[in-house]
Design an enzyme around this catalytic site. Structure first.
Site, mmCIF file in Angstrom:
data_model
loop_
_atom_site.group_PDB
_atom_site.id
_atom_site.type_symbol
_atom_site.label_atom_id
_atom_site.label_comp_id
_atom_site.label_asym_id
_atom_site.label_seq_id
_atom_site.Cartn_x
_atom_site.Cartn_y
_atom_site.Cartn_z
ATOM 1 N N HIS A 1 0.841 -1.208 0.000
ATOM 2 C CA HIS A 1 0.000 0.000 0.000
ATOM 3 C C HIS A 1 0.880 1.263 0.000
ATOM 4 O O HIS A 1 1.213 1.808 1.045
ATOM 5 C CB HIS A 1 -0.902 -0.031 1.236
ATOM 6 C CG HIS A 1 -1.998 0.977 1.232
ATOM 7 N ND1 HIS A 1 -3.220 0.756 1.811
ATOM 8 C CD2 HIS A 1 -2.073 2.233 0.726
ATOM 9 C CE1 HIS A 1 -3.990 1.820 1.669
ATOM 10 N NE2 HIS A 1 -3.310 2.739 1.011
ATOM 11 N N HIS B 1 1.435 5.145 -2.033
ATOM 12 C CA HIS B 1 0.961 6.132 -3.005
ATOM 13 C C HIS B 1 2.185 6.803 -3.635
ATOM 14 O O HIS B 1 2.910 7.519 -2.955
ATOM 15 C CB HIS B 1 0.064 7.174 -2.322
ATOM 16 C CG HIS B 1 -1.199 6.596 -1.769
ATOM 17 N ND1 HIS B 1 -2.340 6.419 -2.525
ATOM 18 C CD2 HIS B 1 -1.492 6.109 -0.538
ATOM 19 C CE1 HIS B 1 -3.287 5.867 -1.771
ATOM 20 N NE2 HIS B 1 -2.794 5.667 -0.560
ATOM 21 N N LEU B 2 2.390 6.541 -4.925
ATOM 22 C CA LEU B 2 3.553 7.137 -5.613
ATOM 23 C C LEU B 2 3.188 8.429 -6.340
ATOM 24 O O LEU B 2 4.056 9.152 -6.794
ATOM 25 C CB LEU B 2 4.165 6.129 -6.597
ATOM 26 C CG LEU B 2 4.854 4.909 -5.972
ATOM 27 C CD1 LEU B 2 5.398 3.985 -7.063
ATOM 28 C CD2 LEU B 2 5.975 5.316 -5.029
ATOM 29 N N ASN C 1 -5.087 5.847 -7.086
ATOM 30 C CA ASN C 1 -5.739 7.168 -7.063
ATOM 31 C C ASN C 1 -4.821 8.274 -7.584
ATOM 32 O O ASN C 1 -4.545 9.256 -6.898
ATOM 33 C CB ASN C 1 -6.281 7.493 -5.669
ATOM 34 C CG ASN C 1 -5.206 7.551 -4.596
ATOM 35 O OD1 ASN C 1 -4.119 7.006 -4.770
ATOM 36 N ND2 ASN C 1 -5.501 8.206 -3.499
ATOM 37 N N ASP D 1 -8.695 2.619 -3.201
ATOM 38 C CA ASP D 1 -8.205 3.202 -1.947
ATOM 39 C C ASP D 1 -8.267 4.723 -1.946
ATOM 40 O O ASP D 1 -7.930 5.391 -2.917
ATOM 41 C CB ASP D 1 -6.779 2.767 -1.652
ATOM 42 C CG ASP D 1 -6.315 3.344 -0.316
ATOM 43 O OD1 ASP D 1 -6.968 3.051 0.687
ATOM 44 O OD2 ASP D 1 -5.359 4.128 -0.305
ATOM 45 N N HIS E 1 -10.802 -0.156 1.055
ATOM 46 C CA HIS E 1 -10.673 0.956 1.997
ATOM 47 C C HIS E 1 -12.022 1.038 2.706
ATOM 48 O O HIS E 1 -12.986 1.583 2.167
ATOM 49 C CB HIS E 1 -10.338 2.234 1.210
ATOM 50 C CG HIS E 1 -10.378 3.491 2.019
ATOM 51 N ND1 HIS E 1 -9.267 4.254 2.236
ATOM 52 C CD2 HIS E 1 -11.397 4.112 2.652
ATOM 53 C CE1 HIS E 1 -9.603 5.313 2.978
ATOM 54 N NE2 HIS E 1 -10.896 5.250 3.232
ATOM 55 N N ASN F 1 -6.273 9.130 7.214
ATOM 56 C CA ASN F 1 -7.471 8.347 6.925
ATOM 57 C C ASN F 1 -7.091 6.879 6.765
ATOM 58 O O ASN F 1 -6.335 6.566 5.857
ATOM 59 C CB ASN F 1 -8.103 8.871 5.623
ATOM 60 C CG ASN F 1 -9.317 8.072 5.195
ATOM 61 O OD1 ASN F 1 -9.654 7.053 5.789
ATOM 62 N ND2 ASN F 1 -9.966 8.529 4.128
ATOM 63 N N ASP G 1 0.843 2.677 3.742
ATOM 64 C CA ASP G 1 -0.062 3.758 3.310
ATOM 65 C C ASP G 1 0.723 5.067 3.166
ATOM 66 O O ASP G 1 0.221 6.147 3.509
ATOM 67 C CB ASP G 1 -1.257 3.926 4.252
ATOM 68 C CG ASP G 1 -2.369 4.793 3.648
ATOM 69 O OD1 ASP G 1 -2.268 5.142 2.450
ATOM 70 O OD2 ASP G 1 -3.321 5.123 4.371
ATOM 71 N N HIS H 1 2.240 14.407 0.614
ATOM 72 C CA HIS H 1 1.501 15.632 0.293
ATOM 73 C C HIS H 1 2.470 16.797 0.276
ATOM 74 O O HIS H 1 3.356 16.866 1.133
ATOM 75 C CB HIS H 1 0.410 15.909 1.325
ATOM 76 C CG HIS H 1 -0.740 14.954 1.256
ATOM 77 N ND1 HIS H 1 -1.616 14.915 0.195
ATOM 78 C CD2 HIS H 1 -1.144 13.986 2.106
ATOM 79 C CE1 HIS H 1 -2.519 13.969 0.406
ATOM 80 N NE2 HIS H 1 -2.252 13.380 1.552
#
Ligand SMILES: [Zn+2]
Length: 428
Positions: A56, A58-59, A90, A150, A177, A276, A303, A307
């Site tokens: 899990h 996020h790239l 996403n 997700d 999710h 989240n 996860d 950001h």
């Protein structure tokens, strides 16, 4: 082909041994191996683990390269001891077609720091309305095996059922999710004593637990595999434990931050703690640790959610949700699970490499440290203690909740199919 001799490494925390890498493969594991023609790495009692696998991550590429790219994210992964990461869908555009997943997969291959296994979206545009091209993504060069919306919950039971039926044909898995959308409208943090005191909209445990209960029953009905992303409550643990006792094909993950941090931190109003699912209570944290130790929760997944600063440096209500985690995951797991006596290093190898590779069908990863296996390895110095300094991170983002915190352990070396990606704590 080049040879590397790792001398005196505690393989999975056991007695010190030598490990000889020849080309892309582990050639030999034993005592007093010859160093002839090999580059020598003195492990000196450090722990050697199979390369970590993150189910899990996020790239952010394509579309949000201001927060992370496949290059910076896979460099962060190599720094944290990972040799394979599953990249969440996403992105912008959403990874809901063979074209997008192949692009992400190819970028990972080109950069060469860490294998990237794209996760395909379950529904078109993550909108929860229409199944995406699951079969085409599976049949693409990226060979997608894990599907997830997700960030959003697949809340329509009929869509979830169809997805489970579809992926069963090729042994895929749907990673949910679990967040009932109506129960979490406007939610800003865990619903409980702290949210009541702060007057922030609460996110009840039942919003997570009701979806998990529904989905394990659906998986049972269909005979398919379901994976629960980032379990965060004691009640979720009880449902998964019950489902497993019934033979339902469910697996579950916990993030490092849910093993360590609680909703008390929200009192600071520092948006770095906004995530989240939200940080929960001490009781939840203890239940999650126990469940990871006894195998009810199968794996640790980061996860990792980068950001840019402007999305985090604002008031609580406006801030983006998520934390980065690839470069601190192993240290947090050592602090919460190993140094507390709940899990030994062989257990860490299982929860952070063997089991996630098995769930995601990441062939060549999560293999035993023995002769003939691909040389995907990471060397950890568990005696190290130091304060987390985000300035040294390879990630493009800095939204870590551990800045300035003392954590144990440090990854010193990582090898991806015999090629060193991290040497003495420095990326190659
Ligand atoms: Zn999520």
């Amino acid at each position: 082909m080049s040879k590397t001799l790792i001398r005196g490494a505690k393989v999975l925390g056991g007695a010190p041994q030598d490990v000889l890498i020849d080309g892309e493969t582990i050639a030999e594991v034993g005592e007093n191996l010859s160093a002839e023609g090999a580059r020598v790495v003195e492990a000196d009692g450090k722990v050697l683990l199979p390369g970590l696998v993150d189910l899990h991550t996020h790239l952010r590429e394509p579309g949000r390269e201001d927060s992370e790219t496949v290059l910076t994210g896979t460099r962060a992964a190599a720094s944290g001891g990972y040799t394979a990461v599953f990249a969440m869908a996403n992105t912008f555009p959403v990874a809901d077609t063979a074209g997008v997943v192949e692009q992400v997969w190819r970028l990972g291959r080109e950069h060469g720091y860490c294998d990237v296994r794209p996760v395909g979206a379950v529904t078109v545009g993550l909108e929860g309305k229409q199944l995406a091209e699951l079969g085409a993504m599976h049949d693409s060069a990226a060979g997608v095996t894990v599907f997830s919306d997700d960030g959003k919950c697949v809340d329509d039971a009929v869509i979830m059922r169809r997805a489970l039926e579809y992926v069963k044909a090729f042994d895929g898995v749907v990673a949910q999710h679990a967040q009932e959308p109506r129960l979490t409208e406007g939610a800003q943090m865990n619903e409980g004593v702290v949210s009541a005191e702060l007057g922030l909209g609460g996110w009840p445990a039942v919003a997570e637990e009701s979806i998990i209960a529904r989905d394990v029953l659906l998986a049972d009905h269909v005979g398919s595999r379901v994976h629960i992303c980032h379990l965060s409550t004691a009640g979720s643990v009880e449902i998964v434990r019950w489902a497993k006792s019934r033979g339902i094909r469910v697996t579950a993950e916990v993030t490092p931050h849910h093993l360590l941090l609680t909703d008390e931190l929200v009192r600071t109003y520092n948006p770095v703690y906004k995530v989240n699912p939200p940080l929960r209570t001490e009781r939840d944290v203890m239940a999650l640790r126990e469940a990871l130790a006894d195998g009810t929760i199968d794996i640790v997944a980061t996860d990792h959610a980068p950001h840019p600063q402007e999305d985090k440096d604002c008031e609580w209500a406006a801030a983006a949700m998520g934390m980065i985690g690839l470069e601190t995951a192993l240290s947090v797991v050592q602090e919460t699970m190993v140094d507390t006596g709940l899990l030994d290093w062989a257990g860490v190898a299982d929860r952070m490499s063997f089991a996630p590779a098995r769930i995601g069908r990441a062939h060549g990863h999560g293999r035993p440290v023995s002769a003939g296996e691909p040389a995907n390895l990471t060397l950890v110095d568990p005696a190290y203690r130091g304060r987390v300094d985000p300035a040294g991170f390879a990630s493009r983002s800095r939204n870590t909740p551990y800045e300035g915190r003392e954590l144990p352990g440090r990854v010193t070396h990582t090898w991806l199919r015999g090629k060193a990606t991290l040497v003495d704590g420095k990326l190659t």
